[in-house]
Design an enzyme around this catalytic site. Structure first.
Site, PDB file in Angstrom:
ATOM      1  N   HIS A 175      39.887  38.963  44.155  1.00  0.00           N
ATOM      2  CA  HIS A 175      40.390  37.616  44.393  1.00  0.00           C
ATOM      3  C   HIS A 175      41.744  37.432  43.705  1.00  0.00           C
ATOM      4  O   HIS A 175      41.818  37.331  42.483  1.00  0.00           O
ATOM      5  CB  HIS A 175      39.368  36.616  43.849  1.00  0.00           C
ATOM      6  CG  HIS A 175      39.697  35.193  44.101  1.00  0.00           C
ATOM      7  ND1 HIS A 175      39.917  34.288  43.078  1.00  0.00           N
ATOM      8  CD2 HIS A 175      39.829  34.497  45.253  1.00  0.00           C
ATOM      9  CE1 HIS A 175      40.155  33.096  43.593  1.00  0.00           C
ATOM     10  NE2 HIS A 175      40.111  33.193  44.900  1.00  0.00           N
ATOM     11  N   GLU A 229      43.205  40.593  47.809  1.00  0.00           N
ATOM     12  CA  GLU A 229      43.376  39.334  48.538  1.00  0.00           C
ATOM     13  C   GLU A 229      44.675  38.629  48.143  1.00  0.00           C
ATOM     14  O   GLU A 229      44.759  38.030  47.072  1.00  0.00           O
ATOM     15  CB  GLU A 229      42.184  38.412  48.258  1.00  0.00           C
ATOM     16  CG  GLU A 229      42.186  37.177  49.116  1.00  0.00           C
ATOM     17  CD  GLU A 229      42.035  35.872  48.332  1.00  0.00           C
ATOM     18  OE1 GLU A 229      41.837  34.834  48.984  1.00  0.00           O
ATOM     19  OE2 GLU A 229      42.132  35.902  47.097  1.00  0.00           O
ATOM     20  N   ASP A 248      47.078  35.464  48.829  1.00  0.00           N
ATOM     21  CA  ASP A 248      47.331  34.182  49.495  1.00  0.00           C
ATOM     22  C   ASP A 248      48.794  34.172  49.921  1.00  0.00           C
ATOM     23  O   ASP A 248      49.683  34.447  49.110  1.00  0.00           O
ATOM     24  CB  ASP A 248      47.095  33.016  48.532  1.00  0.00           C
ATOM     25  CG  ASP A 248      45.649  32.885  48.094  1.00  0.00           C
ATOM     26  OD1 ASP A 248      44.765  33.390  48.802  1.00  0.00           O
ATOM     27  OD2 ASP A 248      45.414  32.281  47.035  1.00  0.00           O
ATOM     28  N   HIS A 303      49.341  31.480  45.083  1.00  0.00           N
ATOM     29  CA  HIS A 303      48.157  30.672  45.336  1.00  0.00           C
ATOM     30  C   HIS A 303      48.517  29.389  46.068  1.00  0.00           C
ATOM     31  O   HIS A 303      47.765  28.909  46.919  1.00  0.00           O
ATOM     32  CB  HIS A 303      47.469  30.346  44.013  1.00  0.00           C
ATOM     33  CG  HIS A 303      46.316  29.397  44.139  1.00  0.00           C
ATOM     34  ND1 HIS A 303      45.325  29.559  45.072  1.00  0.00           N
ATOM     35  CD2 HIS A 303      46.004  28.273  43.447  1.00  0.00           C
ATOM     36  CE1 HIS A 303      44.455  28.576  44.949  1.00  0.00           C
ATOM     37  NE2 HIS A 303      44.839  27.785  43.985  1.00  0.00           N
ATOM     38  N   GLU A 344      40.272  54.411  51.284  1.00  0.00           N
ATOM     39  CA  GLU A 344      40.991  53.376  52.023  1.00  0.00           C
ATOM     40  C   GLU A 344      40.756  52.002  51.404  1.00  0.00           C
ATOM     41  O   GLU A 344      39.621  51.541  51.308  1.00  0.00           O
ATOM     42  CB  GLU A 344      40.551  53.359  53.486  1.00  0.00           C
ATOM     43  CG  GLU A 344      41.380  52.432  54.347  1.00  0.00           C
ATOM     44  CD  GLU A 344      41.013  52.536  55.813  1.00  0.00           C
ATOM     45  OE1 GLU A 344      41.906  52.841  56.625  1.00  0.00           O
ATOM     46  OE2 GLU A 344      39.823  52.323  56.148  1.00  0.00           O
TER      47      GLU A 344
END
Length: 326
Positions: A11, A38, A40, A53, A141
């Site tokens: 995250h 991840e 944003d 973010h 991967e």
């Protein structure tokens, strides 16, 4: 990349250990066992996708120290909320590259402030370059899991996020339903539109309160609560491969912060043909339910026992360990 074990989605990178949305956070996440990282995504003035973010960057950069940008401090309405600060869409990439990242929640993660003002704001392309490099080095991967932030807003100012996102992914060889990519959004219409333009997996994010902002704009009366019903999930399955669900929708908390009985949401989503990725898992007690104070491992074990297909975690090492021993 979905297999028998739940996937670990770092995250904003390994944001428990490094300031979020920095190459250092993403690189560490990969080293700690993440399957996906991840970012944003928001846009610069010149249409380059970068990882932050929010498009308001006073909490995550040292912009306030840059007197040369003082005149760009302003107030805007973003998704119906008034925000004051500095916004990425008012800066070129060259200007933003003069800034440095800082820890967003120093009161919780003071140790991360040691990296304040050392790390740049990365572009999507730089993140992809890192992922490809590290995947080659470790012979595993690693996927990317980009979120389009405030897509209706960026569309309204002529900086739509989706065209440069698809163009960048295509240019880097990400194509087809089995590519190591998930594109996520809290809004609905942009995902529905993307589903007509790409076969890459899409993820409908579902919050435990409120409604998608594009529903607010269009006058659609549905809320996230409507989208998590069996019929709502069946509609989502027409355009998305997965749902990214606030974990309190899977296991609610009472007013004291103690967990209640799990809902049927994992079963309902699977019945609709959707993968379930739960967010967000963090190790600190201030984020944990009362049942698992000092025991973040127990929270993972509970959610993995419910059959979730992946978790968003600020601590991918903790998540990865418990995904493999479940």
């Amino acid at each position: 990349m979905q297999n028998g074990s739940p996937i670990i989605i770092a995250h904003r990178g390994a944001s428990g250990y490094r300031p979020e949305h920095t190459l250092a956070a993403y690189e560490l996440a990969i080293a700690l066992g993440a399957d996906y990282i991840e970012p944003d995504l928001v846009s610069t003035k010149d249409g380059v996708l970068i990882a932050r973010h929010e498009n308001e960057i006073s909490e995550t950069t040292d912009i306030a120290r840059h007197a040369e940008f003082g005149h760009l401090r302003t107030t805007k309405i973003i998704d119906g909320e008034s925000k004051t600060g500095w916004f990425t869409e008012d800066f070129t990439l060259t200007e933003l590259k003069t800034l440095r990242a800082k820890e967003r929640i120093p009161q919780v993660r003071f140790q991360n402030t040691a990296y304040d003002r050392l790390l740049e704001i990365p572009t999507l392309q730089e993140i992809i370059d890192l992922v490809k490099l590290k995947s080659g080095e470790i012979n595993r991967e690693i996927g990317i899991y980009p979120e389009t932030k405030h897509p209706t807003y960026f569309q309204s100012i002529g900086l739509a996020l989706e065209p440069p996102l698809l163009a960048t992914l295509t240019a880097n060889g990400y194509q087809g339903a089995n590519a190591p990519v998930f594109i996520q959004s809290f809004e609905v219409s942009n995902l529905q539109d993307l589903s007509t333009k790409t076969h890459l997996p899409l993820v409908q994010l579902l919050n435990n309160t409120g409604k998608p902002y594009d529903f607010v704009v269009s006058g659609d009366e549905r809320t996230y609560a409507d989208l998590v019903t069996p019929s709502g999930l069946e509609e989502i399955a027409k355009y998305a491969r997965a749902v990214g669900i606030h974990k309190n929708l899977l296991v609610p908390r009472d007013s004291s912060g103690r967990l209640q009985s799990p809902t049927s949401l994992v079963t309902d989503a699977h019945a609709a043909g959707l993968l379930v990725h739960a967010w967000t898992f963090r190790n600190e007690d201030c984020f944990l339910p009362l049942d698992f104070q000092g025991n973040p491992q127990g929270e993972y074990e509970l959610f993995f026992s419910l059959g979730v297909d992946g978790v968003f975690s600020d601590y991918p090492d903790t998540a990865a360990y418990h995904a493999t021993v479940q």
